[in-house]
Design an enzyme around this catalytic site. Structure first.
Site, PDB file in Angstrom:
ATOM      1  N   GLU A 182      26.465   3.185   6.894  1.00  0.00           N
ATOM      2  CA  GLU A 182      27.608   2.819   7.584  1.00  0.00           C
ATOM      3  C   GLU A 182      28.264   1.669   7.251  1.00  0.00           C
ATOM      4  OE1 GLU A 182      25.281   5.740  10.425  1.00  0.00           O
ATOM      5  OE2 GLU A 182      24.834   4.125   8.795  1.00  0.00           O
ATOM      6  N   CYS A 221      23.172   5.460  14.370  1.00  0.00           N
ATOM      7  CA  CYS A 221      22.313   4.856  15.553  1.00  0.00           C
ATOM      8  C   CYS A 221      23.302   4.055  16.633  1.00  0.00           C
ATOM      9  CB  CYS A 221      21.445   3.888  15.013  1.00  0.00           C
ATOM     10  SG  CYS A 221      22.063   2.154  14.190  1.00  0.00           S
ATOM     11  N   CYS A 260      25.121   1.355  14.406  1.00  0.00           N
ATOM     12  CA  CYS A 260      25.993   1.778  13.625  1.00  0.00           C
ATOM     13  C   CYS A 260      27.464   2.560  14.192  1.00  0.00           C
ATOM     14  CB  CYS A 260      25.684   2.484  12.443  1.00  0.00           C
ATOM     15  SG  CYS A 260      24.499   1.661  11.232  1.00  0.00           S
ATOM     16  N   MET A 262     -15.096  18.285 -14.770  1.00  0.00           N
ATOM     17  CA  MET A 262     -16.294  18.789 -15.037  1.00  0.00           C
ATOM     18  C   MET A 262     -17.454  18.560 -14.085  1.00  0.00           C
ATOM     19  SD  MET A 262     -14.896  19.733 -17.977  1.00  0.00           S
ATOM     20  CE  MET A 262     -16.118  20.782 -18.472  1.00  0.00           C
ATOM     21  N   ALA A 263     -18.311  19.327 -14.282  1.00  0.00           N
ATOM     22  CA  ALA A 263     -19.521  19.314 -13.566  1.00  0.00           C
ATOM     23  C   ALA A 263     -20.084  17.644 -13.456  1.00  0.00           C
ATOM     24  CB  ALA A 263     -20.536  20.290 -14.094  1.00  0.00           C
ATOM     25  N   ARG A 278       3.760   9.006  -5.240  1.00  0.00           N
ATOM     26  CA  ARG A 278       3.026   7.519  -4.585  1.00  0.00           C
ATOM     27  C   ARG A 278       3.994   6.654  -4.136  1.00  0.00           C
ATOM     28  NH1 ARG A 278      -1.773   5.873  -8.833  1.00  0.00           N
ATOM     29  NH2 ARG A 278      -2.958   7.823  -8.746  1.00  0.00           N
ATOM     30  N   LEU A 294      -5.337   3.956  -7.063  1.00  0.00           N
ATOM     31  CA  LEU A 294      -4.145   4.502  -6.469  1.00  0.00           C
ATOM     32  C   LEU A 294      -3.022   3.613  -6.100  1.00  0.00           C
ATOM     33  CD1 LEU A 294      -5.996   7.029  -3.868  1.00  0.00           C
ATOM     34  CD2 LEU A 294      -5.176   7.367  -6.392  1.00  0.00           C
ATOM     35  N   GLU A 308      -4.725  12.065  -2.162  1.00  0.00           N
ATOM     36  CA  GLU A 308      -5.021  12.237  -3.615  1.00  0.00           C
ATOM     37  C   GLU A 308      -6.563  12.125  -3.445  1.00  0.00           C
ATOM     38  OE1 GLU A 308      -3.107  10.415  -7.081  1.00  0.00           O
ATOM     39  OE2 GLU A 308      -1.755   9.757  -5.747  1.00  0.00           O
TER      40      GLU A 308
END
Length: 378
Positions: free
Chosen positions: A59, A82, A91, A170-171, A191, A211, A307
């Site tokens: 504002e 506010c 504001c 994969m394993a 993120r 990350l 994640e």
């Protein structure tokens, strides 16, 4: 102006205010994203949006741009102005002093310090007030802030990357890269918008995960990229038994918060290395995730991006702590020996978690599905 014409103007002006508010999606934490448009004689005379906590609100920016033209004008704001003194003046008072004739808010502020008081202050000053224009869009923009204010918990997104046969690695644990560059850029933006990016010890140990937000992969313009990098998300590691050594790449990438059940004797060691150790009660060396989320919300966390591997992601799912899944699906099969999406054993079809798919679209050569858990019994 007829009532129908006024309604069209209100919708159009609020849509523009929401467009402005979205510019703050990467930078306003812990504050909500807010935009404001001031209209006089059917013309926009001032616009503004909130960029960072501690800086002027939307504002104020719009009123500065409008100047004297704000007198007798209509102010459109995506969140109730506010009414309290925080790091900036209220504001609602600024709008009163500017002499606006009408204020249209998309929604009431869920913050108990405001919660209708801003609108009441405007009405007490003789300003016409309307609320509820494009409210659902405004709520969607600030789901984390709203949940924190109403429930004392952050909004939790779980990001998962998988093959068409629902496998994540994969394993052997090899998982880079399941998806392509466009999907990875979308994850970078997830993120950047989060207050917290949270992972577990398994992911950090297996992948050497950091990350962090990588600015060159965000795909944003220079202004938004710069804003995003001024407020990187807090990286939180759930490591109940402190298995990850301080020499791991995750710790070398900057300050982190470590949630653990382990003895507090290691606290000083982490502090000396620039990190914070947070003791969270749990059982069998596993952190109580709900208690962790409550603590993060108490610190001003609006949105958490999880994640993590199948064990921790599955724990969030099993405990009903997930608000939204962000699923990135690659057009490939990893085979039956590869690792599953979630560690979540279910014995009966009746136990299956139903999801509401709210969006599905191509992202480069992959697909992105946004889905929300359907509450049990609905």
């Amino acid at each position: 102006m007829s009532a129908a014409e006024q309604a069209v103007l209100d919708q159009r002006s609020m849509a523009r205010a929401l467009e402005l508010a979205r510019k703050g999606v990467y930078s306003t934490h812990p504050n909500p994203r807010v935009g404001c448009v001031i209209v006089a004689g059917g013309q926009v005379v001032g616009e503004g949006w909130h960029a960072r906590a501690g800086e002027p609100h939307a504002e104020v920016h719009a009123l500065r741009q409008a100047g004297a033209k704000a007198h007798g004008a209509t102010a459109y704001v995506t969140l109730e102005p506010c009414s309290h003194h925080g790091r900036t003046p209220p504001c609602a008072e600024a709008l009163v002093q500017a002499g606006v004739a009408r204020v249209v808010a998309a929604m009431q502020d869920p913050n108990p310090q405001v919660a209708g008081r801003g609108l009441a202050r405007l009405q007490a000053a003789g300003i016409e007030v309307a609320c509820g224009v494009l409210e659902s869009e405004a709520r969607a923009l600030n789901v984390g802030f709203i949940k924190r204010m109403e429930q004392g918990l952050p909004y939790v997104r779980v990001k998962l990357a998988m093959s068409l046969d629902g496998r994540t690695a994969m394993a052997s644990g090899e998982s880079q890269w399941i998806t392509g560059p466009a999907a990875r850029a979308a994850v970078q933006r997830l993120r950047a918008r989060a207050s917290v990016v949270l992972t577990g010890a398994d992911t950090v140990l297996a992948d050497g995960a950091r990350l962090t937000v990588r600015p060159d992969e965000l795909g944003l313009n220079a202004e938004l990229t710069a804003l995003a990098m001024t407020r990187p998300p807090l990286r939180v590691l759930v490591d109940g038994r402190l298995r990850v050594p301080l020499s791991a790449p995750f710790y070398q990438a900057g300050k982190a918060l470590v949630a653990t059940c382990a003895a507090a004797g290691a606290r000083q060691l982490f502090l000396d290395d620039g990190h914070e150790l947070l003791a969270v009660s749990g059982s069998n060396g596993h952190v109580d995730l709900r208690k962790l989320l409550l603590e993060l919300a108490a610190r001003g966390t609006n949105e958490v991006l999880v994640e993590a591997g199948p064990r921790l992601a599955g724990a969030f799912a099993r405990q009903g702590l997930v608000d939204e899944y962000q699923l990135f699906v690659a057009a490939k099969f990893l085979g039956s020996s590869a690792r599953p999406l979630l560690d979540w054993p279910l014995a009966k079809m009746a136990e299956a978690q139903e999801l509401q798919i709210v969006e599905m679209r191509a992202v480069g050569d992959d697909w992105r599905i946004i889905a929300r858990p359907v509450p049990r019994g609905t």
